[in-house]
Enzyme design. Structure first.
Site, PDB file in Angstrom:
ATOM      1  N   HIS A  55      40.547  -6.692 -25.520  1.00 23.58           N
ATOM      2  CA  HIS A  55      40.428  -5.213 -24.844  1.00 23.58           C
ATOM      3  C   HIS A  55      40.198  -3.816 -25.349  1.00 23.58           C
ATOM      4  O   HIS A  55      40.159  -3.415 -25.292  1.00 23.58           O
ATOM      5  CB  HIS A  55      42.041  -4.293 -24.752  1.00 23.58           C
ATOM      6  CG  HIS A  55      43.163  -5.572 -24.143  1.00 23.58           C
ATOM      7  ND1 HIS A  55      44.548  -5.446 -24.455  1.00 23.58           N
ATOM      8  CD2 HIS A  55      42.874  -5.826 -22.769  1.00 23.58           C
ATOM      9  CE1 HIS A  55      45.271  -6.109 -23.020  1.00 23.58           C
ATOM     10  NE2 HIS A  55      44.399  -6.531 -22.691  1.00 23.58           N
ATOM     11  N   GLU A  75      37.464   0.097 -17.885  1.00 24.92           N
ATOM     12  CA  GLU A  75      36.691  -0.276 -19.128  1.00 24.92           C
ATOM     13  C   GLU A  75      35.419  -0.374 -18.468  1.00 24.92           C
ATOM     14  O   GLU A  75      34.282  -0.751 -19.167  1.00 24.92           O
ATOM     15  CB  GLU A  75      37.465  -1.193 -18.776  1.00 24.92           C
ATOM     16  CG  GLU A  75      37.949  -1.301 -19.817  1.00 24.92           C
ATOM     17  CD  GLU A  75      39.586  -2.832 -19.983  1.00 24.92           C
ATOM     18  OE1 GLU A  75      39.284  -3.694 -20.454  1.00 24.92           O
ATOM     19  OE2 GLU A  75      40.777  -2.484 -18.916  1.00 24.92           O
ATOM     20  N   GLY A 133      48.654  -3.432 -20.188  1.00 23.28           N
ATOM     21  CA  GLY A 133      48.257  -3.737 -18.798  1.00 23.28           C
ATOM     22  C   GLY A 133      49.766  -4.665 -19.011  1.00 23.28           C
ATOM     23  O   GLY A 133      50.096  -5.017 -19.648  1.00 23.28           O
ATOM     24  N   ASN A 134      48.956  -5.826 -17.900  1.00 26.14           N
ATOM     25  CA  ASN A 134      49.173  -6.947 -17.731  1.00 26.14           C
ATOM     26  C   ASN A 134      49.095  -7.932 -19.108  1.00 26.14           C
ATOM     27  O   ASN A 134      50.230  -7.592 -19.982  1.00 26.14           O
ATOM     28  CB  ASN A 134      49.193  -7.668 -16.464  1.00 26.14           C
ATOM     29  CG  ASN A 134      50.129  -8.930 -16.179  1.00 26.14           C
ATOM     30  OD1 ASN A 134      51.352  -9.129 -16.395  1.00 26.14           O
ATOM     31  ND2 ASN A 134      49.775  -9.858 -15.380  1.00 26.14           N
ATOM     32  N   GLY A 135      48.219  -7.843 -19.532  1.00 26.91           N
ATOM     33  CA  GLY A 135      48.637  -8.144 -21.349  1.00 26.91           C
ATOM     34  C   GLY A 135      48.226  -6.583 -21.984  1.00 26.91           C
ATOM     35  O   GLY A 135      48.438  -5.568 -21.108  1.00 26.91           O
ATOM     36  N   ASN A 194      51.474   5.290 -16.153  1.00 28.04           N
ATOM     37  CA  ASN A 194      52.310   5.107 -15.681  1.00 28.04           C
ATOM     38  C   ASN A 194      53.922   5.022 -15.279  1.00 28.04           C
ATOM     39  O   ASN A 194      54.970   5.610 -14.623  1.00 28.04           O
ATOM     40  CB  ASN A 194      52.395   3.848 -13.998  1.00 28.04           C
ATOM     41  CG  ASN A 194      51.098   3.909 -13.326  1.00 28.04           C
ATOM     42  OD1 ASN A 194      50.428   5.188 -12.996  1.00 28.04           O
ATOM     43  ND2 ASN A 194      50.481   3.013 -13.327  1.00 28.04           N
ATOM     44  N   LYS A 241      35.636  -9.162 -10.090  1.00 22.00           N
ATOM     45  CA  LYS A 241      35.523  -8.199  -9.852  1.00 22.00           C
ATOM     46  C   LYS A 241      34.486  -7.686 -10.148  1.00 22.00           C
ATOM     47  O   LYS A 241      33.500  -7.458 -11.080  1.00 22.00           O
ATOM     48  CB  LYS A 241      36.872  -7.363 -10.652  1.00 22.00           C
ATOM     49  CG  LYS A 241      38.244  -7.697 -10.701  1.00 22.00           C
ATOM     50  CD  LYS A 241      39.164  -6.907 -11.428  1.00 22.00           C
ATOM     51  CE  LYS A 241      40.262  -7.863 -11.337  1.00 22.00           C
ATOM     52  NZ  LYS A 241      41.213  -7.273 -12.631  1.00 22.00           N
ATOM     53  N   ARG A 245      57.408  -3.067 -13.004  1.00 21.80           N
ATOM     54  CA  ARG A 245      58.118  -2.081 -11.902  1.00 21.80           C
ATOM     55  C   ARG A 245      59.303  -2.317 -11.812  1.00 21.80           C
ATOM     56  O   ARG A 245      60.128  -2.003 -11.248  1.00 21.80           O
ATOM     57  CB  ARG A 245      57.237  -2.072 -10.199  1.00 21.80           C
ATOM     58  CG  ARG A 245      56.097  -0.421 -10.549  1.00 21.80           C
ATOM     59  CD  ARG A 245      54.585  -0.531  -9.689  1.00 21.80           C
ATOM     60  NE  ARG A 245      54.349  -2.290  -9.733  1.00 21.80           N
ATOM     61  CZ  ARG A 245      53.206  -1.983  -9.898  1.00 21.80           C
ATOM     62  NH1 ARG A 245      52.134  -0.904  -8.920  1.00 21.80           N
ATOM     63  NH2 ARG A 245      52.572  -3.654  -9.699  1.00 21.80           N
ATOM     64  N   VAL A 280      50.831   0.072 -17.391  1.00 22.64           N
ATOM     65  CA  VAL A 280      52.555   0.585 -17.546  1.00 22.64           C
ATOM     66  C   VAL A 280      52.763   1.894 -18.394  1.00 22.64           C
ATOM     67  O   VAL A 280      53.077   2.192 -18.761  1.00 22.64           O
ATOM     68  CB  VAL A 280      52.967  -0.895 -18.680  1.00 22.64           C
ATOM     69  CG1 VAL A 280      54.420  -0.684 -19.310  1.00 22.64           C
ATOM     70  CG2 VAL A 280      53.136  -1.980 -17.908  1.00 22.64           C
ATOM     71  N   ARG A 284      53.174 -13.680 -22.033  1.00 23.79           N
ATOM     72  CA  ARG A 284      52.682 -13.876 -22.760  1.00 23.79           C
ATOM     73  C   ARG A 284      53.889 -12.969 -24.163  1.00 23.79           C
ATOM     74  O   ARG A 284      54.700 -12.076 -23.784  1.00 23.79           O
ATOM     75  CB  ARG A 284      51.372 -13.519 -23.360  1.00 23.79           C
ATOM     76  CG  ARG A 284      50.229 -13.852 -22.831  1.00 23.79           C
ATOM     77  CD  ARG A 284      48.887 -13.096 -23.843  1.00 23.79           C
ATOM     78  NE  ARG A 284      47.921 -13.155 -22.321  1.00 23.79           N
ATOM     79  CZ  ARG A 284      46.731 -12.438 -22.170  1.00 23.79           C
ATOM     80  NH1 ARG A 284      47.054 -11.480 -22.953  1.00 23.79           N
ATOM     81  NH2 ARG A 284      45.872 -12.866 -21.492  1.00 23.79           N
ATOM     82  N   ASN A 318      32.673  -8.032 -13.692  1.00 27.08           N
ATOM     83  CA  ASN A 318      34.267  -8.509 -14.546  1.00 27.08           C
ATOM     84  C   ASN A 318      34.594  -9.959 -14.244  1.00 27.08           C
ATOM     85  O   ASN A 318      35.848 -10.570 -13.321  1.00 27.08           O
ATOM     86  CB  ASN A 318      35.455  -7.280 -14.452  1.00 27.08           C
ATOM     87  CG  ASN A 318      36.629  -8.680 -15.506  1.00 27.08           C
ATOM     88  OD1 ASN A 318      35.934  -9.504 -16.239  1.00 27.08           O
ATOM     89  ND2 ASN A 318      37.012  -7.325 -15.713  1.00 27.08           N
ATOM     90  N   ARG A 374      31.711  -8.004 -18.014  1.00 29.32           N
ATOM     91  CA  ARG A 374      32.434  -8.079 -19.430  1.00 29.32           C
ATOM     92  C   ARG A 374      32.486  -9.533 -20.136  1.00 29.32           C
ATOM     93  O   ARG A 374      32.597 -10.541 -18.892  1.00 29.32           O
ATOM     94  CB  ARG A 374      33.788  -8.005 -18.657  1.00 29.32           C
ATOM     95  CG  ARG A 374      34.490  -7.849 -19.822  1.00 29.32           C
ATOM     96  CD  ARG A 374      36.147  -7.863 -18.710  1.00 29.32           C
ATOM     97  NE  ARG A 374      37.248  -7.636 -19.854  1.00 29.32           N
ATOM     98  CZ  ARG A 374      38.153  -8.214 -19.732  1.00 29.32           C
ATOM     99  NH1 ARG A 374      38.375  -8.932 -18.898  1.00 29.32           N
ATOM    100  NH2 ARG A 374      39.261  -8.212 -20.656  1.00 29.32           N
TER     101      ARG A 374
END
Ligand code: AMP
Length: 404
Positions: A186, A390, A216-218, A340, A17, A290, A337, A247, A10, A97
């Site tokens: 996604h 993923e 997630g962050n996105g 968790n 990653k 968080r 998110v 965003r 990725n 990816r």
């Protein structure tokens, strides 16, 4: 010996990653990342997960890694040190990816020169993402030209959206000329989680309608009918839809004209404002949920407002997708998110009893890495927390393609 390993890559603009999986038993052999590529303080963290190397734990190196080629070569060296190098005959394929597949790529695709050229042609639609994906593919091909390299597209799962859902209501010729339509992102996560949710319910995926909330962050939502995506919240780019870490999500397009005409901002400045400095970060100065929750809990007004805006948008999409699907069997929360933050799940579903949604608050608050149901026993619609994977999905799609 049958080659059953898949390396999943990725490649982001300044990071790579990776995971090495063995598809014979879907086990993970190694995982890691290289970040801050091109800086003096690049960092590689490699974690072997099996064999004697695993007992010695994570390895980390900090120092300049000039570009993606150097990064991938450093990763290859780490894998080789564990005895799982890229030269191994057990490596069946590399799965990449790729963020944007346009309308051309609707399924995983073995990469040849023509496919690579097409992915390059899609760069104008994903200028932040596809260039790094292309570089990752080029370097991996140069390291192992003899095994299949497979592109798995973030947009592919959403290619089943009906035309009237994918189209924006703008001049048809303009839309056609500039490839302006909703693609969604996604996709590997929405595909994986919608199937895993059906499995959790013990029902065939064809029988189950799911609203997947990838937070997630996105962040994006999708409506999946019988395993087929019929609507998703991200659009031509990942900017549309939910409130995200940085965003804005949905916005009156005229805000852009206003910022240009009245604020004097350039197109690039507005792009950066809406993609990188908006969402939770823009509203309260923190993009990490968080922190937002901690500050809101201490009575911080801007953090509370950001949380409420985030949850309100989510609730609107749940309602909209319930209408799109007609019958909802499950709502599934996933990503950082979604997996968790029980406060987000509780607030997003609060007041939706009329839609058949009710939480078991104790189950919702309990933490677990496992897929699990958190709905009340009497609720008509199941609510699930399903950790996304993923990398496993990319490896599964890659392996299925090369062993067909
Ligand atoms: P992802 O993009 O899926 O890795 O998600 C990253 C985001 O998940 C972070 O920016 C955090 O906002 C959020 N996150 C991770 N752990 C937690 C947690 N324990 N509680 C709330 N949010 C979390």
């Amino acid at each position: 010996m049958t080659a059953s390993r898949v390396l999943v890559l990725n490649s982001g603009s300044s990071s790579v990653k990776y995971q090495l999986l063995d598809m014979a038993d879907r086990s993970r052999l190694a995982t890691g990342l290289v970040e801050r590529i091109g800086e003096e303080t690049s960092r590689l963290v490699h974690e072997p997960l099996t064999g004697p190397a695993a007992a010695r734990g994570k390895r980390e190196q900090v120092g300049p890694i000039a570009d993606h080629e150097a990064a991938l070569k450093a990763v290859a060296a780490e894998l080789a040190a564990d005895g799982t190098g890229l030269d191994s005959p057990e490596l069946a394929a590399v799965g990449h990816r790729v963020v944007h597949g346009g309308t051309r790529f609707t399924r995983p695709t073995v990469i040849d020169d023509e496919v690579l050229a097409e992915i390059r042609n899609l760069i104008p639609l994903a200028p932040l993402h596809n260039p790094a994906n292309v570089t990752g593919i080029e370097v991996a091909r140069s390291l192992r030209a003899d095994i299949p390299q497979v592109a798995v597209f973030d947009t592919a799962f959403h290619s089943t959206m009906p035309e009237h859902v994918a189209r924006y209501a703008i001049d048809a010729g303009t839309a056609e000329a500039y490839s302006i339509r909703r693609y969604g992102f996604h996709g590997t996560s929405h595909a994986y989680v919608s199937r895993a949710t059906a499995a959790l319910l013990g029902r065939p995926v064809e029988d189950v309608n799911v609203i997947v909330l990838h937070l997630g962050n996105g962040a994006s939502a999708s409506a999946v009918r019988g395993g087929v995506c019929v609507e998703t919240s991200m659009g031509m780019t990942p900017l549309e839809g939910l409130v995200m870490g940085t965003r804005s999500g949905d916005l009156d397009p005229a805000v852009v004209f206003h910022l240009a005409r009245v604020g004097g901002l350039s197109v690039d400045e507005i792009d950066s404002l809406l993609n990188k400095k908006s969402g939770l970060l823009g509203m309260c100065g923190d993009n990490d949920m968080r922190e937002v929750l901690r500050r809101a809990g201490e009575g911080d007004e801007s953090a509370r407002l950001a949380f409420e805006a985030y949850v309100h948008r989510l609730k609107k999409y749940i309602g909209a997708y319930a209408a799109v699907l007609g019958r909802v069997d499950a709502v599934a929360f996933t990503a950082g998110v979604g997996e968790n933050a029980h406060q987000v799940r509780e607030a997003a579903l609060d007041g939706l009893a009329e839609l058949g949604l009710a939480l078991d608050l104790e189950a919702n608050a309990a933490r677990s890495p496992q897929p699990r149901l958190i709905s009340a026993d009497h609720a008509r619609v199941a609510v699930a927390v399903v950790p996304t994977d993923e990398e496993l999905e990319i490896a599964t799609q890659t392996y299925a393609l090369v062993t067909r």
